[in-house]
Design an enzyme around this catalytic site. Structure first.
Site, mmCIF file in Angstrom:
data_model
loop_
_atom_site.group_PDB
_atom_site.id
_atom_site.type_symbol
_atom_site.label_atom_id
_atom_site.label_comp_id
_atom_site.label_asym_id
_atom_site.label_seq_id
_atom_site.Cartn_x
_atom_site.Cartn_y
_atom_site.Cartn_z
ATOM 1 N N ALA A 236 59.480 83.581 42.138
ATOM 2 C CA ALA A 236 58.388 82.290 42.938
ATOM 3 C C ALA A 236 57.471 83.242 43.523
ATOM 4 O O ALA A 236 56.343 82.541 43.259
ATOM 5 C CB ALA A 236 59.529 81.758 43.772
ATOM 6 N N MET B 174 67.183 85.997 30.781
ATOM 7 C CA MET B 174 65.971 85.337 30.112
ATOM 8 C C MET B 174 66.550 84.079 29.361
ATOM 9 O O MET B 174 65.772 83.387 28.723
ATOM 10 C CB MET B 174 65.384 86.450 28.934
ATOM 11 N N HIS C 5 73.740 83.176 39.803
ATOM 12 C CA HIS C 5 73.006 82.365 40.123
ATOM 13 C C HIS C 5 72.783 81.817 41.615
ATOM 14 O O HIS C 5 72.514 80.616 42.216
ATOM 15 C CB HIS C 5 73.093 80.949 39.295
HETATM 16 C C1 LIG Z 1 71.441 89.550 36.020
HETATM 17 C C2 LIG Z 1 70.879 88.219 36.097
HETATM 18 C C3 LIG Z 1 71.028 87.303 35.020
HETATM 19 C C4 LIG Z 1 70.249 85.978 35.201
HETATM 20 N N1 LIG Z 1 70.247 85.349 33.937
HETATM 21 C C5 LIG Z 1 69.341 84.242 34.131
HETATM 22 C C6 LIG Z 1 69.067 83.490 32.789
HETATM 23 O O1 LIG Z 1 69.715 83.999 31.820
HETATM 24 N N2 LIG Z 1 68.424 82.481 32.957
HETATM 25 C C7 LIG Z 1 67.957 81.734 34.135
HETATM 26 O O2 LIG Z 1 67.477 80.701 34.306
HETATM 27 N N3 LIG Z 1 68.441 82.716 35.369
HETATM 28 C C8 LIG Z 1 69.004 83.750 35.194
HETATM 29 N N4 LIG Z 1 69.309 84.416 36.567
HETATM 30 C C9 LIG Z 1 68.799 83.751 37.740
HETATM 31 C C10 LIG Z 1 67.412 83.813 37.859
HETATM 32 O O3 LIG Z 1 66.934 85.020 37.476
HETATM 33 C C11 LIG Z 1 67.398 83.830 39.507
HETATM 34 O O4 LIG Z 1 67.662 82.458 39.739
HETATM 35 C C12 LIG Z 1 65.611 83.599 39.925
HETATM 36 O O5 LIG Z 1 64.977 84.436 39.313
HETATM 37 C C13 LIG Z 1 65.492 83.899 41.442
HETATM 38 O O6 LIG Z 1 64.149 84.011 41.815
HETATM 39 P P1 LIG Z 1 63.613 84.183 43.304
HETATM 40 O O7 LIG Z 1 62.175 83.929 43.361
HETATM 41 O O8 LIG Z 1 64.506 83.344 44.322
HETATM 42 O O9 LIG Z 1 64.377 85.608 43.765
HETATM 43 P P2 LIG Z 1 63.891 86.848 42.928
HETATM 44 O O10 LIG Z 1 63.311 86.716 41.691
HETATM 45 O O11 LIG Z 1 64.973 87.770 42.861
HETATM 46 O O12 LIG Z 1 62.703 87.640 43.734
HETATM 47 C C14 LIG Z 1 63.085 87.935 45.299
HETATM 48 C C15 LIG Z 1 62.002 89.245 45.358
HETATM 49 O O13 LIG Z 1 61.919 89.746 46.737
HETATM 50 C C16 LIG Z 1 61.889 91.210 46.882
HETATM 51 N N5 LIG Z 1 62.456 91.387 48.182
HETATM 52 C C17 LIG Z 1 63.459 90.969 48.740
HETATM 53 N N6 LIG Z 1 63.500 91.519 50.142
HETATM 54 C C18 LIG Z 1 62.363 92.064 50.342
HETATM 55 C C19 LIG Z 1 61.968 92.713 51.523
HETATM 56 N N7 LIG Z 1 62.565 92.636 52.611
HETATM 57 N N8 LIG Z 1 60.805 93.076 51.284
HETATM 58 C C20 LIG Z 1 59.860 92.929 50.171
HETATM 59 N N9 LIG Z 1 60.502 92.559 48.921
HETATM 60 C C21 LIG Z 1 61.779 91.828 49.336
HETATM 61 C C22 LIG Z 1 62.948 91.547 45.699
HETATM 62 O O14 LIG Z 1 62.802 92.596 45.498
HETATM 63 C C23 LIG Z 1 62.455 90.424 44.532
HETATM 64 O O15 LIG Z 1 61.496 90.963 43.633
HETATM 65 C C24 LIG Z 1 69.969 85.699 36.395
HETATM 66 C C25 LIG Z 1 69.968 86.498 37.752
HETATM 67 C C26 LIG Z 1 70.426 87.897 37.429
HETATM 68 C C27 LIG Z 1 70.298 88.934 38.515
#
Ligand SMILES: Cc1cc2nc3c(=O)[nH]c(=O)nc-3n(C[C@H](O)[C@H](O)[C@H](O)COP(=O)(O)OP(=O)(O)OC[C@H]3O[C@@H](n4cnc5c(N)ncnc54)[C@H](O)[C@@H]3O)c2cc1C
Ligand SMILES: *[C@@H]1O[C@H](CO)[C@@H](O)[C@H](O)[C@H]1NC(C)=O
Ligand SMILES: *[C@@H]1O[C@H](CO)[C@@H](O)[C@H](O)[C@H]1NC(C)=O
Ligand SMILES: *[C@@H]1O[C@H](CO)[C@@H](O)[C@H](O)[C@H]1NC(C)=O
Ligand SMILES: *[C@@H]1O[C@H](CO)[C@@H](O)[C@H](O)[C@H]1NC(C)=O
Ligand SMILES: *[C@@H]1O[C@H](CO)[C@@H](O)[C@H](O)[C@H]1NC(C)=O
Length: 610
Positions: free
Chosen positions: A56, A144, A546
């Site tokens: 995001a 992915m 998830h």
């Molecule tokens: C192994 C795995 C497989 C998955 N497979 C799928 C799939 O095939 N298809 C699908 O739709 N979804 C899949 N998911 C789920 C999906 O990827 C996540 O739900 C989604 O990417 C979450 O997005 P986000 O923006 O909430 O968090 P994230 O993309 O995790 O981003 C959070 C970011 O904040 C950073 N951060 C955290 N704390 C701090 C801090 N204190 N200071 C600075 N930076 C910080 C982290 O390093 C990270 O880069 C999978 C997830 C994983 C882990």
């Protein structure tokens, strides 16, 4: 286009006066350009300070900096995964490297190495819970799989948060804005495994993230699709137009030609790197959100121990993901009062919902010996060499796939569950499936040999168990305490048993007879009664990462809601949460598409002054 990036080109991009490291913000308070040689603007002021350069966070970074009218800073704990994890993070099949239950093979430069509390759903074991610690976040770490949720699930979202903008008819524009649809390449896939063009694809024309079909599929998939169809999961055009119940071919976030991973980093950050009004502080932790009264005014940060603070003129945006966003909120004084009191954190806002309500999806598989090539594609050095050649030269072969396919969704046949459980499952909309089926080429726990194995993994996507995340101290450097609590609710246990039986029905269906050899291998003999199945489920299940809903969106009248439908934290000014923590519930299936769409939508709202 996502390419295998040479490490050298990225190192050069960082060392030369690249915008990542050196572009000045439009205004600097305090001393300008400290850290001279790299010109990093410590103690600076920006319009928007985004915490977390993940799925995001990078959508917001791109959209908010696009016009040039606003300055934007991103704080990201990790860095470029192409540097810190080489092509291990880029090549689909290699997602399995460093994906273990333990930590031995996990690269901490791209993963947070989170260990849960003992999980009943995993037989009492603490499990490694993967999360991306890199630019792109979990979109750089995940499998992915790309599909969208259902019309009914987004209607429920709209109703729950009191905002019609989340109904499919409106929300879908943001799924489309974030993606470019690519047709299956019939020259690379066999005719019997090349999907017809999904008509919904035409509406995803020029978004940053490529969604593509793999140029290689696990051969057994074609037979499994026959079995799922015969068992009532009728073929539908695809999984991106608000319907899931049925069967189809799955898409992934990869480049259609090279089959290299597309992530929020390749899709949203790279095209924006040259903008002088966007600064990325990589390898930098946000350690605390700063307030003046109840107004967020900035973020305290640390680059490998070098402390500084960024000031946010307009807003602080928290996009640290479902585990770290609630952690940082609590550390900063927003959370359940008792928790904050326990660690001597002064309470800015007693918000009982912070860290509550984790939703996730458990998965469990059955494995059979098969007559088609499946788990032996890469079992010799020569086969690996050939696979590398095919991948690099033709963008195909076993490396271009993670080795499995998502094939079908259904409401669990009610004959397999009690009336009580059926009634509980029926609270979700009619188009919301209970079960998802994936084809897999092997299953953890099976020692490789010269034979081929394959199976079906069932994922529960209508669940009732809920977990929690809380803090272990007032420092961001101490891992939060995470209880996923999956498979603890009796409805989930019954659904797991029923889903397991359904996976067996698929694998033993007569359409599979030509390819399946003999009896089930895993779990095999000795797992027949419900009690035996539950025992196996608990010993062999995992979640599929998830985790979400830990700072959930809702109406002001909901005491557990943390943010409103615009992502704004209740009772606080100028602080928004945009990530998987801030969704009201987990829609059926894999959440990435929804997170990209949510971030696109809220970027639009922010730019529109909401
Ligand atoms: C192994 C795995 C497989 C998955 N497979 C799928 C799939 O095939 N298809 C699908 O739709 N979804 C899949 N998911 C789920 C999906 O990827 C996540 O739900 C989604 O990417 C979450 O997005 P986000 O923006 O909430 O968090 P994230 O993309 O995790 O981003 C959070 C970011 O904040 C950073 N951060 C955290 N704390 C701090 C801090 N204190 N200071 C600075 N930076 C910080 C982290 O390093 C990270 O880069 C999978 C997830 C994983 C882990
Ligand atoms: C992956 O990167 C390594 C170097 O880190 C290189 O030796 C190898 O050839 C690369 N493999 C592919 C398939 O690109
Ligand atoms: C805090 O907010 C008050 C009220 O808006 C304002 O007068 C004051 O200048 C602010 N203090 C700082 C340090 O920004
Ligand atoms: C940022 O400002 C704070 C407070 O004035 C100071 O203590 C700190 O050293 C500064 N950090 C940097 C990197 O300049
Ligand atoms: C379960 O529901 C079905 C259909 O409503 C009904 O026929 C059956 O009697 C119920 N079974 C029990 C045990 O209540
Ligand atoms: C399961 O048990 C049956 C009967 O004892 C036996 O014939 C069969 O080989 C067993 N299968 C496996 C996979 O162990």
């Amino acid at each position: 286009m996502a390419r295998l990036t040479s490490i050298l080109s990225l190192v050069l991009a960082l060392a030369s006066p690249s915008p990542t490291a050196a572009a000045p913000p439009d205004s600097i308070s305090g001393q300008p350009l400290l850290g001279s040689s790299f010109g990093i603007p410590f103690n600076a002021t920006y319009d928007y300070v985004i915490i977390g350069g993940g799925t995001a966070g990078l959508v917001l970074a791109n959209r908010l900096s696009a016009s040039g009218a606003h300055s934007v800073a991103v704080l990201e704990a990790g860095s470029f995964y192409e540097i810190s994890n080489s092509n291990q993070s880029q090549i689909p099949r290699w997602v399995w490297n460093g994906a273990g239950l333990g930590f031995g093979d996990v690269n901490p430069l791209v993963d947070w190495e989170i260990e849960t509390e003992p999980e009943e759903g995993s037989g009492g074991a603490r499990i490694h819970y993967p999360r991306g610690r890199t630019l792109g976040g979990s979109s750089s770490r995940n499998h992915m799989v790309y599909h969208r949720g259902t019309k009914g699930s987004y209607k429920k979202w709209a109703d729950e948060v009191g905002d019609k903008g989340y109904e499919w008819d409106k929300f879908k524009a943001y799924f489309e804005k974030s993606t470019t649809f690519n047709k299956a390449d019939g020259s690379k896939r066999l005719a019997n495994s090349t999907p017809a063009e999904d008509p919904a694809g035409a509406r995803s024309k020029d978004g940053p993230v490529s969604i593509s079909y793999t140029n290689w599929v696990l051969p057994i998939t074609s037979w499994v699709l026959k079995a799922t169809e015969a068992l009532g999961m009728k073929p539908i055009p695809g999984f991106i137009d608000g319907d899931l119940i049925g069967s189809s071919w799955n898409m992934r976030t990869t480049d259609p030609k090279t089959q290299v991973r597309d992530s929020a980093e390749t899709a949203y950050l790279r095209p924006a790197l040259k903008r002088r009004n966007l600064i990325v502080y990589h390898t930098t932790y946000a350690t605390k959100i700063l307030f003046n009264g109840t107004e967020a005014v900035g973020v305290r940060a640390s680059t490998l121990g070098k402390a500084f603070a960024l000031t946010a003129r307009k807003e602080v945006i928290l996009s640290a993901g479902a585990i770290h966003s609630p952690q940082l909120l609590m550390i900063s004084g927003i959370g359940p009062k008792a928790t904050l009191d326990k660690y001597g954190i002064s309470v800015l806002k007693d918000a009982p919902g912070v860290g509550q309500g984790i939703e996730d999806h458990p998965a469990i598989g059955v494995t059979y010996k098969v007559r088609v090539k499946s788990s032996t594609f890469l079992d010799t050095p020569a086969k690996n060499e050939e696979a590398v050649r095919e991948y690099l030269e033709e963008g195909t072969g076993p490396l271009s796939s993670t080795g499995g396919e998502l094939v079908a969704w259904e409401k669990v046949p009610r004959r397999l569950v009690s009336n009580k459980t059926a009634a509980a499952l029926d609270v979700v909309p009619k188009d919301w499936p209970d079960l998802e089926f994936l084809v897999t080429s092997s299953y953890p726990g099976l020692a490789p040999d010269k034979d081929d194995y394959a199976g079906v993994t069932v994922v529960l996507v209508n669940t009732f168990s809920r977990g929690t995340v809380t803090i272990a101290s007032s420092s961001i450097f101490d891992q939060a305490i995470v209880h996923i609590n999956f498979l603890t609710h009796p409805v989930d246990q019954e659904l797991a048993i029923a889903g397991f039986k359904r996976a067996r029905e698929i694998m033993t269906h007569k359409s599979m007879a030509a390819v399946v050899v003999g009896d089930e291998v895993l779990p095999g003999n000795g797992t027949f009664t419900d009690a035996q199945i539950l025992k196996y489920v608990k010993a062999g299940s995992r979640t599929i990462s998830h985790v979400s809903c830990t700072c959930k969106m809702g109406k002001k009248s909901d005491p557990l809601a943390v943010v409103d439908s615009e992502g704004r934290v209740f009772g606080i000014q100028k602080l928004r949460i945009v990530d998987a923590s801030g969704i009201p519930f987990l829609p059926p299936g894999h959440p990435m598409s929804t997170i990209y769409a949510l971030a696109e939508k809220l970027a639009d709202r922010i730019l529109g002054g909401k």
